[in-house]
Design a protein around this motif. Structure first.
Motif, PDB file in Angstrom:
ATOM      1  N   ASP A 113      10.607  13.220   4.567  1.00  0.00           N
ATOM      2  CA  ASP A 113       9.951  14.523   4.444  1.00  0.00           C
ATOM      3  C   ASP A 113       8.834  14.531   3.402  1.00  0.00           C
ATOM      4  O   ASP A 113       8.025  15.471   3.378  1.00  0.00           O
ATOM      5  N   VAL A 114       8.768  13.523   2.530  1.00  0.00           N
ATOM      6  CA  VAL A 114       7.739  13.517   1.485  1.00  0.00           C
ATOM      7  C   VAL A 114       6.813  12.292   1.567  1.00  0.00           C
ATOM      8  O   VAL A 114       5.775  12.246   0.922  1.00  0.00           O
ATOM      9  N   MET A 115       7.190  11.322   2.361  1.00  0.00           N
ATOM     10  CA  MET A 115       6.390  10.093   2.412  1.00  0.00           C
ATOM     11  C   MET A 115       5.074  10.325   3.145  1.00  0.00           C
ATOM     12  O   MET A 115       4.940  11.244   3.959  1.00  0.00           O
ATOM     13  N   ILE A 116       4.090   9.484   2.862  1.00  0.00           N
ATOM     14  CA  ILE A 116       2.810   9.479   3.567  1.00  0.00           C
ATOM     15  C   ILE A 116       2.955   8.528   4.752  1.00  0.00           C
ATOM     16  O   ILE A 116       3.291   7.354   4.592  1.00  0.00           O
ATOM     17  N   ARG A 117       2.713   9.037   5.943  1.00  0.00           N
ATOM     18  CA  ARG A 117       2.956   8.236   7.147  1.00  0.00           C
ATOM     19  C   ARG A 117       1.784   7.326   7.513  1.00  0.00           C
ATOM     20  O   ARG A 117       1.960   6.326   8.196  1.00  0.00           O
ATOM     21  N   ASP A 118       0.599   7.670   7.052  1.00  0.00           N
ATOM     22  CA  ASP A 118      -0.576   6.849   7.365  1.00  0.00           C
ATOM     23  C   ASP A 118      -0.674   5.733   6.322  1.00  0.00           C
ATOM     24  O   ASP A 118      -1.315   5.880   5.282  1.00  0.00           O
ATOM     25  N   VAL A 119      -0.045   4.600   6.614  1.00  0.00           N
ATOM     26  CA  VAL A 119       0.037   3.495   5.649  1.00  0.00           C
ATOM     27  C   VAL A 119      -1.044   2.464   5.936  1.00  0.00           C
ATOM     28  O   VAL A 119      -1.205   2.020   7.077  1.00  0.00           O
ATOM     29  N   ILE A 120      -1.765   2.084   4.900  1.00  0.00           N
ATOM     30  CA  ILE A 120      -2.743   1.004   5.016  1.00  0.00           C
ATOM     31  C   ILE A 120      -1.986  -0.315   4.907  1.00  0.00           C
ATOM     32  O   ILE A 120      -1.310  -0.581   3.914  1.00  0.00           O
ATOM     33  N   SER A 121      -2.062  -1.135   5.944  1.00  0.00           N
ATOM     34  CA  SER A 121      -1.336  -2.404   5.959  1.00  0.00           C
ATOM     35  C   SER A 121      -2.202  -3.485   6.604  1.00  0.00           C
ATOM     36  O   SER A 121      -3.248  -3.192   7.182  1.00  0.00           O
ATOM     37  N   VAL A 122      -1.755  -4.730   6.489  1.00  0.00           N
ATOM     38  CA  VAL A 122      -2.463  -5.850   7.118  1.00  0.00           C
ATOM     39  C   VAL A 122      -1.468  -6.687   7.907  1.00  0.00           C
ATOM     40  O   VAL A 122      -0.270  -6.689   7.605  1.00  0.00           O
ATOM     41  N   ARG A 123      -1.974  -7.395   8.920  1.00  0.00           N
ATOM     42  CA  ARG A 123      -1.116  -8.257   9.730  1.00  0.00           C
ATOM     43  C   ARG A 123      -0.952  -9.627   9.071  1.00  0.00           C
ATOM     44  O   ARG A 123      -1.797 -10.070   8.304  1.00  0.00           O
ATOM     45  N   THR A 124       0.127 -10.297   9.375  1.00  0.00           N
ATOM     46  CA  THR A 124       0.410 -11.601   8.772  1.00  0.00           C
ATOM     47  C   THR A 124      -0.662 -12.641   9.089  1.00  0.00           C
ATOM     48  O   THR A 124      -0.886 -13.565   8.308  1.00  0.00           O
ATOM     49  N   ASP A 125      -1.344 -12.492  10.237  1.00  0.00           N
ATOM     50  CA  ASP A 125      -2.346 -13.488  10.628  1.00  0.00           C
ATOM     51  C   ASP A 125      -3.761 -13.131  10.188  1.00  0.00           C
ATOM     52  O   ASP A 125      -4.710 -13.840  10.516  1.00  0.00           O
ATOM     53  N   MET A 126      -3.924 -12.057   9.427  1.00  0.00           N
ATOM     54  CA  MET A 126      -5.258 -11.674   8.949  1.00  0.00           C
ATOM     55  C   MET A 126      -5.741 -12.663   7.900  1.00  0.00           C
ATOM     56  O   MET A 126      -4.985 -13.079   7.022  1.00  0.00           O
ATOM     57  N   LYS A 166     -11.879  -1.954  -0.307  1.00  0.00           N
ATOM     58  CA  LYS A 166     -12.372  -0.747   0.368  1.00  0.00           C
ATOM     59  C   LYS A 166     -11.562   0.486   0.007  1.00  0.00           C
ATOM     60  O   LYS A 166     -12.118   1.561  -0.247  1.00  0.00           O
ATOM     61  N   TYR A 167     -10.241   0.338  -0.030  1.00  0.00           N
ATOM     62  CA  TYR A 167      -9.385   1.501  -0.244  1.00  0.00           C
ATOM     63  C   TYR A 167      -8.924   1.654  -1.696  1.00  0.00           C
ATOM     64  O   TYR A 167      -8.171   2.590  -2.011  1.00  0.00           O
ATOM     65  N   ASN A 168      -9.370   0.739  -2.581  1.00  0.00           N
ATOM     66  CA  ASN A 168      -9.032   0.820  -4.009  1.00  0.00           C
ATOM     67  C   ASN A 168      -7.530   0.952  -4.246  1.00  0.00           C
ATOM     68  O   ASN A 168      -7.065   1.846  -4.960  1.00  0.00           O
ATOM     69  N   ILE A 169      -6.771   0.066  -3.627  1.00  0.00           N
ATOM     70  CA  ILE A 169      -5.322   0.093  -3.777  1.00  0.00           C
ATOM     71  C   ILE A 169      -4.854  -1.106  -4.602  1.00  0.00           C
ATOM     72  O   ILE A 169      -5.558  -2.109  -4.718  1.00  0.00           O
ATOM     73  N   LEU A 170      -3.689  -0.989  -5.203  1.00  0.00           N
ATOM     74  CA  LEU A 170      -3.163  -2.040  -6.074  1.00  0.00           C
ATOM     75  C   LEU A 170      -2.325  -3.058  -5.321  1.00  0.00           C
ATOM     76  O   LEU A 170      -2.031  -4.125  -5.843  1.00  0.00           O
ATOM     77  N   ALA A 171      -1.934  -2.715  -4.111  1.00  0.00           N
ATOM     78  CA  ALA A 171      -1.138  -3.632  -3.286  1.00  0.00           C
ATOM     79  C   ALA A 171      -1.252  -3.204  -1.834  1.00  0.00           C
ATOM     80  O   ALA A 171      -1.571  -2.052  -1.538  1.00  0.00           O
ATOM     81  N   VAL A 172      -1.000  -4.164  -0.938  1.00  0.00           N
ATOM     82  CA  VAL A 172      -1.047  -3.842   0.485  1.00  0.00           C
ATOM     83  C   VAL A 172       0.134  -4.523   1.174  1.00  0.00           C
ATOM     84  O   VAL A 172       0.407  -5.698   0.943  1.00  0.00           O
ATOM     85  N   PRO A 173       0.896  -3.769   1.983  1.00  0.00           N
ATOM     86  CA  PRO A 173       2.030  -4.366   2.693  1.00  0.00           C
ATOM     87  C   PRO A 173       1.558  -5.228   3.862  1.00  0.00           C
ATOM     88  O   PRO A 173       0.510  -4.970   4.450  1.00  0.00           O
ATOM     89  N   VAL A 174       2.348  -6.247   4.175  1.00  0.00           N
ATOM     90  CA  VAL A 174       2.034  -7.149   5.276  1.00  0.00           C
ATOM     91  C   VAL A 174       3.074  -6.946   6.375  1.00  0.00           C
ATOM     92  O   VAL A 174       4.284  -6.963   6.107  1.00  0.00           O
ATOM     93  N   VAL A 175       2.611  -6.746   7.606  1.00  0.00           N
ATOM     94  CA  VAL A 175       3.519  -6.491   8.726  1.00  0.00           C
ATOM     95  C   VAL A 175       3.252  -7.498   9.838  1.00  0.00           C
ATOM     96  O   VAL A 175       2.177  -8.112   9.907  1.00  0.00           O
ATOM     97  N   ASP A 176       4.249  -7.677  10.722  1.00  0.00           N
ATOM     98  CA  ASP A 176       4.048  -8.557  11.869  1.00  0.00           C
ATOM     99  C   ASP A 176       3.520  -7.748  13.040  1.00  0.00           C
ATOM    100  O   ASP A 176       3.186  -6.555  12.902  1.00  0.00           O
ATOM    101  N   GLU A 177       3.460  -8.360  14.221  1.00  0.00           N
ATOM    102  CA  GLU A 177       2.886  -7.685  15.380  1.00  0.00           C
ATOM    103  C   GLU A 177       3.665  -6.452  15.824  1.00  0.00           C
ATOM    104  O   GLU A 177       3.136  -5.573  16.503  1.00  0.00           O
ATOM    105  N   SER A 178       4.932  -6.353  15.426  1.00  0.00           N
ATOM    106  CA  SER A 178       5.743  -5.184  15.790  1.00  0.00           C
ATOM    107  C   SER A 178       5.834  -4.171  14.646  1.00  0.00           C
ATOM    108  O   SER A 178       6.662  -3.267  14.691  1.00  0.00           O
ATOM    109  N   ASN A 179       4.997  -4.337  13.625  1.00  0.00           N
ATOM    110  CA  ASN A 179       4.942  -3.458  12.459  1.00  0.00           C
ATOM    111  C   ASN A 179       6.176  -3.583  11.559  1.00  0.00           C
ATOM    112  O   ASN A 179       6.491  -2.675  10.802  1.00  0.00           O
ATOM    113  N   LYS A 180       6.862  -4.716  11.632  1.00  0.00           N
ATOM    114  CA  LYS A 180       8.004  -4.959  10.746  1.00  0.00           C
ATOM    115  C   LYS A 180       7.482  -5.422   9.388  1.00  0.00           C
ATOM    116  O   LYS A 180       6.595  -6.266   9.302  1.00  0.00           O
TER     117      LYS A 180
END
Length: 451
Positions: free
Chosen positions: A200-213, A224-238
């Motif tokens: 109910d409080v989380m931000i759903r639009d998450v900036i992430s990158v794929r493992t093969d990027m 570009k987004y001035n963030i301190l970290a970026v999550p890495v996800v696979d092709e199924s968004n895991k």
């Protein structure tokens, strides 16, 4: 070098000469690993190995290796036993350990992985499946995340129990299948009711990158987004891992250094070869040979215009100026385009605009330099037509060189060749040839006025 590190370097060298290994070990225990790693660039290969062998704590050895180039770290470890290597790697972040294992000889790498604890070897082997320069290759898998159905109170309790995981101001939220579904900050977590559910409080639009990027693309996302970290996800968004800003800084430094070396026709591997002159020469020779043949072609063109040169010997005076200025202008344009491709500020959609801009700049500089050298030629040889020929040739040659500086990197990028490697030597050689052609063709057209 800082005075503190200079004194430290002198002390360590003096102790190494004396063979005072106990004193060095005690001294290394008091120095920050980053400072120890910094000293390596000033030591010869024998001193580097001796110093590393005297680091007693595996944790400190691991931190030192993490600060060094991975290929260089692997060379230091090759002198140790498989057991010693496995102990050190188990005390390192998995992403750094995986990069070092990738640079070890294949049989030694297999031995080390077999000796490591199952959980450690599995994590490292998992990272080894990704390309070294991809998001998967540089991510940390020791990542903290929260389930979306937790309450804020439960989430805070989980955070307090978390240990030895990457957690940099952002808290990533996953569903029951570990798919990344949201993100929130520590501040958000502390300013809402303890009974609130995270979804109910989380931000759903998450900036992430794929493992093969590619790691350069990852760096651009963080910038570009001035963030301190970026999550890495696979092709199924895991959720697979996390890349922090310190990793991105390393990537930016590595890529910039790599591009500079490539544009100079050199190789970063030279830093690992110490004073091995023959091996270093072997790395540099290919592009020098390319320029050598370009020089021969330029000489051949001059031979073809030998009648023109014979009739107007004064033309020889301005050959270095014509070829040199063309090479300089082309090199400037090529550097701007190669760097633009590397940073993402230039792509195929903006290339036309860049091309016309560089053509205009080349023409303006050509006119200014052409007028200057034309006046010099007139005053020197007392022939206004010679001044006109030299000035006109300079203007055209510099305009063509600026155009070549844009087109050459673009061509190599189109065919899949790194423009940082090929563009500069090609532009220099091509501009020498075109400069000579333009100069002597212009002189031949006006030969009757130059005699």
């Amino acid at each position: 070098m800082e005075p503190k590190l200079q004194r430290l370097l002198e002390t360590i060298r003096r102790l190494l000469r004396r063979g005072a290994t106990q004193n060095i070990s005690r001294l290394l225990g008091k120095i920050h690993p980053a400072d120890i790693a910094h000293l390596y660039r000033y030591l010869d290969p024998k001193e580097q190995q001796e110093l590393f062998n005297l680091i007693r704590e595996p944790e400190v050895a691991g931190e030192v290796l993490a600060e060094l180039d991975h290929a260089f770290s692997a060379r230091l470890l090759e002198q140790l036993t498989g057991v010693q290597i496995s102990i050190i790697l188990q005390n390192m972040p998995y992403d750094d350990a995986a990069d070092i294992v990738q640079n070890l000889p294949e049989d030694l790498a297999a031995e080390v992985l077999n000796l490591m604890k199952d959980e450690d070897s599995e994590e490292i082997e998992g990272l080894l499946q990704y390309e070294e320069d991809s998001a998967g290759g540089i991510m940390s898998t020791e990542i903290f995340s929260l389930r979306e159905d937790l309450t804020v109170k439960e989430a805070i309790g989980s955070i307090q129990k978390a240990d030895d995981v990457e957690m940099v101001f952002y808290l990533y939220v996953t569903d029951e299948h570990n798919h990344l579904v949201g993100v929130l900050s520590l501040r958000q977590l502390l300013t809402v009711s303890p009974a609130t559910v995270l979804r109910d409080v989380m931000i759903r639009d998450v900036i992430s990158v794929r493992t093969d990027m590619d790691q350069e693309e990852v760096a651009r996302v963080v910038e570009k987004y001035n963030i301190l970290a970026v999550p890495v996800v696979d092709e199924s968004n895991k959720l697979m891992g996390l890349i922090t800003v310190d990793d991105v800084i390393d990537v930016i430094r590595e890529e910039a250094t790599e591009d500079i070396y490539k544009m100079a026709g050199a190789n970063e591997e030279e830093l690992l070869l110490g004073n091995q002159a023959f091996k270093i020469a072997r790395l540099r020779l290919p592009w020098l040979i390319t320029n050598l043949f370009g020089g021969v072609a330029t000489g051949y063109l001059m031979w073809l215009f030998k009648v023109t040169i014979k009739d107007v010997i004064a033309l020889i005076s301005f050959i270095p100026v014509i070829t040199g200025m063309g090479g300089n202008v082309g090199g400037q344009s090529a550097t701007i385009v190669v760097r633009g491709f590397a940073t993402g500020k230039i792509d195929m959609t903006t290339l036309r605009k860049v091309l016309f801009k560089e053509m205009r700049v080349g023409m303006i500089m050509g006119v200014v330099c052409g007028l200057t050298v034309g006046l010099v030629a007139w005053g020197w040889h007392h022939n206004p037509y010679l001044g006109m020929v030299v000035g006109l040739a300079m203007t055209v040659a510099m305009s063509v060189a600026a155009t070549m500086g844009v087109l050459a990197p673009t061509f190599f990028k189109k065919i899949g060749v790194d423009p940082a490697i090929a563009a500069t030597p090609f532009v220099q050689t091509a501009n020498d040839i075109t400069g000579i052609l333009i100069y002597f063709a212009t002189a031949t057209m006006f030969i009757q006025y130059l005699k």
